[in-house]
Design a protein around this motif. Sequence first.
Motif, PDB file in Angstrom:
ATOM      1  N   THR A  94       0.548  -1.551  -0.050  1.00 52.47           N
ATOM      2  CA  THR A  94      -0.173  -0.082   0.234  1.00 52.47           C
ATOM      3  C   THR A  94       0.518   1.106   0.212  1.00 52.47           C
ATOM      4  O   THR A  94       2.195   1.433   0.684  1.00 52.47           O
ATOM      5  CB  THR A  94      -0.593  -0.014   1.498  1.00 52.47           C
ATOM      6  N   THR A 102      -4.569   3.031   0.577  1.00 55.49           N
ATOM      7  CA  THR A 102      -4.738   3.429  -0.734  1.00 55.49           C
ATOM      8  C   THR A 102      -3.580   2.093  -1.660  1.00 55.49           C
ATOM      9  O   THR A 102      -2.600   1.810  -1.002  1.00 55.49           O
ATOM     10  CB  THR A 102      -4.438   4.212  -1.628  1.00 55.49           C
ATOM     11  N   GLU A 175     -14.189   4.283  -4.184  1.00 54.94           N
ATOM     12  CA  GLU A 175     -13.536   3.851  -3.428  1.00 54.94           C
ATOM     13  C   GLU A 175     -13.504   2.707  -3.257  1.00 54.94           C
ATOM     14  O   GLU A 175     -14.588   2.349  -2.094  1.00 54.94           O
ATOM     15  CB  GLU A 175     -12.947   4.889  -1.908  1.00 54.94           C
ATOM     16  N   SER A 191      -7.762  -0.312  -0.722  1.00 54.23           N
ATOM     17  CA  SER A 191      -8.016   0.584  -1.036  1.00 54.23           C
ATOM     18  C   SER A 191      -8.213   1.012  -2.474  1.00 54.23           C
ATOM     19  O   SER A 191      -7.272   0.727  -2.133  1.00 54.23           O
ATOM     20  CB  SER A 191      -9.572   1.458  -0.769  1.00 54.23           C
TER      21      SER A 191
END
Length: 195
Positions: A94, A102, A175, A191
Amino acid sequence: NQPLAPGSVVTVLGTQLAAAAQAAGSEAMTTLAGASVRVNGESAQILYASPEQINFVVPSATALGPAQIAVENLGRPSVTIAAQVVESAPGLFTVSQDGRGTVSAVRVSDFAAIGAATPAHEGDTLRLHVSGLGNNPNNVEVSIGGVSAQVLVAAPPQNGVSVVLVRVPAGVRGEVSVVVGAGGRVSNTASLPVE
């Protein structure tokens, strides 16, 4: 303890693990900042070492089943860590580098890092970085927004990281979650912004 896969990146947290903070260069290192790691007696490649953290790669020849991880700092052994080695134990990288938030993804067509300002779009091919797919990643599955995504490539690991090329499926917006599955195990959930 989470299960480990051969060829995967593992993080050990503690105190007095290494003499200083140091990242490995382009060459594979089995000793870094005075620290070394052995998995079932075999030296492991160290990617990063500091007094509080060591990132290493599980040797690709590590047998499946119980394993013992031993960390040494300047020749002084630490407590041995018991682990279970399995065929695959996927983990998504991430942006925050902690497995949350994210996903670290790049759009293949323009090499743009995916984020709020540059979201992914339906049909985009994305490059994901995944650890723990084992030595021969096959039957890798990716879910984006709860929808099965087409996996184009799942490459064997280099320095503990596999590149997975995946196409963003139709009908996914906002998202959304991203999860990688392999060998009956699933990764952390990250995400992905999709516009």
